[in-house]
Motif scaffolding. Sequence first.
Motif, PDB file in Angstrom:
ATOM      1  N   CYS A  60      -3.227  10.776   0.152  1.00  0.00           N
ATOM      2  CA  CYS A  60      -2.734  11.984  -0.718  1.00  0.00           C
ATOM      3  C   CYS A  60      -3.701  12.201  -1.788  1.00  0.00           C
ATOM      4  CB  CYS A  60      -1.219  11.617  -0.785  1.00  0.00           C
ATOM      5  SG  CYS A  60      -1.081  10.153  -2.021  1.00  0.00           S
ATOM      6  N   ASN A  61      -3.143  13.134  -2.420  1.00  0.00           N
ATOM      7  CA  ASN A  61      -3.801  13.576  -3.642  1.00  0.00           C
ATOM      8  C   ASN A  61      -4.794  12.564  -4.344  1.00  0.00           C
ATOM      9  OD1 ASN A  61      -3.566  16.441  -2.983  1.00  0.00           O
ATOM     10  ND2 ASN A  61      -1.900  16.626  -4.543  1.00  0.00           N
ATOM     11  N   ASN A  62      -3.740  11.650  -4.927  1.00  0.00           N
ATOM     12  CA  ASN A  62      -4.581  10.566  -5.939  1.00  0.00           C
ATOM     13  C   ASN A  62      -4.720   9.253  -5.114  1.00  0.00           C
ATOM     14  OD1 ASN A  62      -4.364  12.396  -7.989  1.00  0.00           O
ATOM     15  ND2 ASN A  62      -2.221  11.871  -8.372  1.00  0.00           N
ATOM     16  N   PHE A  63      -4.442   9.226  -3.846  1.00  0.00           N
ATOM     17  CA  PHE A  63      -4.443   7.747  -3.170  1.00  0.00           C
ATOM     18  C   PHE A  63      -5.530   7.752  -2.175  1.00  0.00           C
ATOM     19  CE2 PHE A  63      -2.989   4.551  -0.363  1.00  0.00           C
ATOM     20  CZ  PHE A  63      -2.983   3.296  -1.310  1.00  0.00           C
ATOM     21  N   THR A  64      -6.577   7.031  -2.093  1.00  0.00           N
ATOM     22  CA  THR A  64      -7.630   6.743  -0.857  1.00  0.00           C
ATOM     23  C   THR A  64      -7.423   5.352  -0.816  1.00  0.00           C
ATOM     24  OG1 THR A  64      -9.005   8.623  -1.909  1.00  0.00           O
ATOM     25  CG2 THR A  64      -9.838   6.825  -0.481  1.00  0.00           C
ATOM     26  N   ILE A  65      -7.449   4.739   0.707  1.00  0.00           N
ATOM     27  CA  ILE A  65      -7.569   3.446   1.112  1.00  0.00           C
ATOM     28  C   ILE A  65      -8.505   3.077   1.815  1.00  0.00           C
ATOM     29  CG2 ILE A  65      -6.167   4.006   3.224  1.00  0.00           C
ATOM     30  CD1 ILE A  65      -4.481   1.590   2.516  1.00  0.00           C
ATOM     31  N   ARG A  83      -2.716   9.623 -11.931  1.00  0.00           N
ATOM     32  CA  ARG A  83      -3.736   8.567 -11.797  1.00  0.00           C
ATOM     33  C   ARG A  83      -4.367   8.648 -10.629  1.00  0.00           C
ATOM     34  NH1 ARG A  83      -2.820   2.612 -14.017  1.00  0.00           N
ATOM     35  NH2 ARG A  83      -0.899   2.671 -13.097  1.00  0.00           N
ATOM     36  N   ARG A  84      -5.617   8.486 -10.392  1.00  0.00           N
ATOM     37  CA  ARG A  84      -6.388   8.258  -9.139  1.00  0.00           C
ATOM     38  C   ARG A  84      -6.461   6.764  -8.865  1.00  0.00           C
ATOM     39  NH1 ARG A  84     -11.361   9.516  -9.302  1.00  0.00           N
ATOM     40  NH2 ARG A  84     -11.609   9.836 -11.645  1.00  0.00           N
ATOM     41  N   VAL A  85      -6.054   6.565  -7.632  1.00  0.00           N
ATOM     42  CA  VAL A  85      -6.002   5.206  -7.075  1.00  0.00           C
ATOM     43  C   VAL A  85      -6.995   4.753  -5.767  1.00  0.00           C
ATOM     44  CG1 VAL A  85      -4.468   3.299  -6.016  1.00  0.00           C
ATOM     45  CG2 VAL A  85      -3.576   4.747  -7.894  1.00  0.00           C
ATOM     46  N   HIS A  86      -7.776   4.061  -6.063  1.00  0.00           N
ATOM     47  CA  HIS A  86      -8.511   3.480  -4.820  1.00  0.00           C
ATOM     48  C   HIS A  86      -8.021   2.139  -4.321  1.00  0.00           C
ATOM     49  CE1 HIS A  86     -11.634   2.386  -2.257  1.00  0.00           C
ATOM     50  NE2 HIS A  86     -12.180   3.528  -1.898  1.00  0.00           N
ATOM     51  N   TYR A  87      -7.568   1.885  -3.087  1.00  0.00           N
ATOM     52  CA  TYR A  87      -6.712   0.915  -2.787  1.00  0.00           C
ATOM     53  C   TYR A  87      -7.747   0.248  -1.675  1.00  0.00           C
ATOM     54  CZ  TYR A  87      -2.637  -1.677  -1.735  1.00  0.00           C
ATOM     55  OH  TYR A  87      -1.561  -2.945  -1.411  1.00  0.00           O
ATOM     56  N   THR A  88      -8.266  -0.640  -1.897  1.00  0.00           N
ATOM     57  CA  THR A  88      -8.937  -1.970  -0.961  1.00  0.00           C
ATOM     58  C   THR A  88      -8.132  -2.869  -0.380  1.00  0.00           C
ATOM     59  OG1 THR A  88     -11.098  -1.118  -2.011  1.00  0.00           O
ATOM     60  CG2 THR A  88     -11.275  -3.155  -0.498  1.00  0.00           C
ATOM     61  N   THR A  89      -7.794  -3.010   0.662  1.00  0.00           N
ATOM     62  CA  THR A  89      -6.968  -3.986   1.192  1.00  0.00           C
ATOM     63  C   THR A  89      -7.719  -4.880   2.404  1.00  0.00           C
ATOM     64  OG1 THR A  89      -4.846  -4.633   2.303  1.00  0.00           O
ATOM     65  CG2 THR A  89      -5.785  -2.576   2.966  1.00  0.00           C
ATOM     66  N   VAL A  90      -7.750  -6.151   2.414  1.00  0.00           N
ATOM     67  CA  VAL A  90      -8.150  -7.043   3.254  1.00  0.00           C
ATOM     68  C   VAL A  90      -7.230  -7.738   4.324  1.00  0.00           C
ATOM     69  CG1 VAL A  90      -9.809  -9.031   3.616  1.00  0.00           C
ATOM     70  CG2 VAL A  90     -10.055  -7.515   1.738  1.00  0.00           C
ATOM     71  N   GLU A  91      -7.476  -7.561   5.490  1.00  0.00           N
ATOM     72  CA  GLU A  91      -6.517  -8.182   6.646  1.00  0.00           C
ATOM     73  C   GLU A  91      -7.155  -8.522   7.663  1.00  0.00           C
ATOM     74  OE1 GLU A  91      -3.530  -9.659   8.399  1.00  0.00           O
ATOM     75  OE2 GLU A  91      -2.962  -8.598   6.481  1.00  0.00           O
ATOM     76  N   LYS A  92      -7.064 -10.032   8.025  1.00  0.00           N
ATOM     77  CA  LYS A  92      -7.707 -10.452   9.124  1.00  0.00           C
ATOM     78  C   LYS A  92      -7.040 -10.181  10.551  1.00  0.00           C
ATOM     79  CE  LYS A  92      -9.412 -14.917  11.015  1.00  0.00           C
ATOM     80  NZ  LYS A  92      -9.292 -16.680  10.635  1.00  0.00           N
ATOM     81  N   TYR A  93      -5.716  -9.734  10.405  1.00  0.00           N
ATOM     82  CA  TYR A  93      -4.956  -9.693  11.824  1.00  0.00           C
ATOM     83  C   TYR A  93      -3.991  -8.358  11.712  1.00  0.00           C
ATOM     84  CZ  TYR A  93      -5.900 -14.665  12.447  1.00  0.00           C
ATOM     85  OH  TYR A  93      -6.581 -15.699  12.502  1.00  0.00           O
ATOM     86  N   PRO A  94      -4.881  -7.095  11.919  1.00  0.00           N
ATOM     87  CA  PRO A  94      -3.789  -6.045  11.968  1.00  0.00           C
ATOM     88  C   PRO A  94      -2.824  -5.937  12.928  1.00  0.00           C
ATOM     89  CG  PRO A  94      -6.277  -5.673  11.972  1.00  0.00           C
ATOM     90  CD  PRO A  94      -6.262  -7.123  12.191  1.00  0.00           C
ATOM     91  N   LEU A  95      -1.646  -5.213  12.487  1.00  0.00           N
ATOM     92  CA  LEU A  95      -0.490  -5.341  13.301  1.00  0.00           C
ATOM     93  C   LEU A  95      -0.727  -4.087  14.241  1.00  0.00           C
ATOM     94  CD1 LEU A  95       2.267  -5.596  10.786  1.00  0.00           C
ATOM     95  CD2 LEU A  95       1.527  -7.262  12.395  1.00  0.00           C
ATOM     96  N   PRO A  96      -0.123  -4.161  15.673  1.00  0.00           N
ATOM     97  CA  PRO A  96      -0.148  -3.131  16.434  1.00  0.00           C
ATOM     98  C   PRO A  96       0.780  -1.912  16.040  1.00  0.00           C
ATOM     99  CG  PRO A  96       1.047  -4.855  17.353  1.00  0.00           C
ATOM    100  CD  PRO A  96       0.511  -5.264  16.103  1.00  0.00           C
ATOM    101  N   ALA A 130       0.949  -1.314   0.105  1.00  0.00           N
ATOM    102  CA  ALA A 130       0.311  -0.114   0.097  1.00  0.00           C
ATOM    103  C   ALA A 130       0.839   1.189   0.061  1.00  0.00           C
ATOM    104  CB  ALA A 130      -0.744   0.069   1.259  1.00  0.00           C
ATOM    105  N   PHE A 131       1.971   1.234   0.885  1.00  0.00           N
ATOM    106  CA  PHE A 131       2.831   2.571   0.975  1.00  0.00           C
ATOM    107  C   PHE A 131       3.414   2.642  -0.518  1.00  0.00           C
ATOM    108  CE2 PHE A 131       7.301   3.905   2.111  1.00  0.00           C
ATOM    109  CZ  PHE A 131       6.813   5.154   2.332  1.00  0.00           C
ATOM    110  N   LEU A 132       4.091   1.616  -0.968  1.00  0.00           N
ATOM    111  CA  LEU A 132       4.782   1.772  -2.416  1.00  0.00           C
ATOM    112  C   LEU A 132       3.869   2.305  -3.449  1.00  0.00           C
ATOM    113  CD1 LEU A 132       7.258  -1.345  -2.459  1.00  0.00           C
ATOM    114  CD2 LEU A 132       7.616   1.070  -1.846  1.00  0.00           C
ATOM    115  N   THR A 133       2.540   1.784  -3.609  1.00  0.00           N
ATOM    116  CA  THR A 133       1.372   2.007  -4.168  1.00  0.00           C
ATOM    117  C   THR A 133       1.143   3.741  -4.154  1.00  0.00           C
ATOM    118  OG1 THR A 133       0.807  -0.095  -4.487  1.00  0.00           O
ATOM    119  CG2 THR A 133      -0.602   1.696  -5.170  1.00  0.00           C
ATOM    120  N   ALA A 134       1.190   4.207  -2.894  1.00  0.00           N
ATOM    121  CA  ALA A 134       0.830   5.482  -2.715  1.00  0.00           C
ATOM    122  C   ALA A 134       1.729   6.362  -3.169  1.00  0.00           C
ATOM    123  CB  ALA A 134       0.377   5.563  -1.186  1.00  0.00           C
ATOM    124  N   MET A 135       3.029   5.915  -2.922  1.00  0.00           N
ATOM    125  CA  MET A 135       4.275   6.783  -3.291  1.00  0.00           C
ATOM    126  C   MET A 135       4.176   6.715  -4.839  1.00  0.00           C
ATOM    127  SD  MET A 135       5.665   7.714  -0.591  1.00  0.00           S
ATOM    128  CE  MET A 135       6.778   8.840  -1.793  1.00  0.00           C
TER     129      MET A 135
END
Length: 220
Positions: free
Chosen positions: A124-129, A75-88, A63-68
């Motif tokens: 950021c301008n072109n990146f929504t998560i 290009r406008r990016v909408h990034y959906t990500t699925v995670e069962k165990y989020p990190l602290p 996600a970070f590298l894609t945002a960068m």
Amino acid sequence: MRELIITADGSHTLYVPEMDEHYHSINGAVQESLLIFIKYGFDTCTANPLNILEIGFGAGLNAFLTAMKSLEGNRRVHYTTVEKYPLPENITDSMNYHTYAGKGTREMFRLIHSSPWNSDVRICNNFTIRKIESDITICIPEGTYDLIYFDAFGPDKQPEMWSEDVFKRIAALTRENGIFVTYSAKGQVKRNLIGCGFNVSLLPGPPGKRQIIRADKKAN
């Protein structure tokens, strides 16, 4: 339990002792993600706006590298990500991925992790998560997608994540000619993707991995 590990390119990954598995390659976490998900995925997908679905948010590296990457163009990016165990937070704050992306990017990495789950957040301008705290074996994200980052733990560690049933779910969410990229090139993974309507190619992998899979959703 998660242990912070330095990989061969100097970037961090996490080791899960109970699974004997790493989040990213010990041969270089950042270079692995840049090749598989950015070069073979983001750079080859021409959709604009670009809708990405990631399976396995993990440490947030993809996600970070894609945002960068989104900052380089319009290009406008909408990034959906699925995670069962989020990190602290204490773990994600210790990771050094921002050192590979330039001054001021540490806050972007933190924002990606601190953003609320199950909501659209503009980073950021072109990146929504939109981070979804769930399991892809039971969760069906809304929408359709141009690009799939499949970054679950390996087929030998989590075989249920790589099943034909899961790939059928993903195929139903993937637009015609959409792209699917993953680090695994196992024969069963390839066969499952083909069975779900993808054309599969094997491409040269990063250090430590001979080949990876890039697949294209067949047009009806």
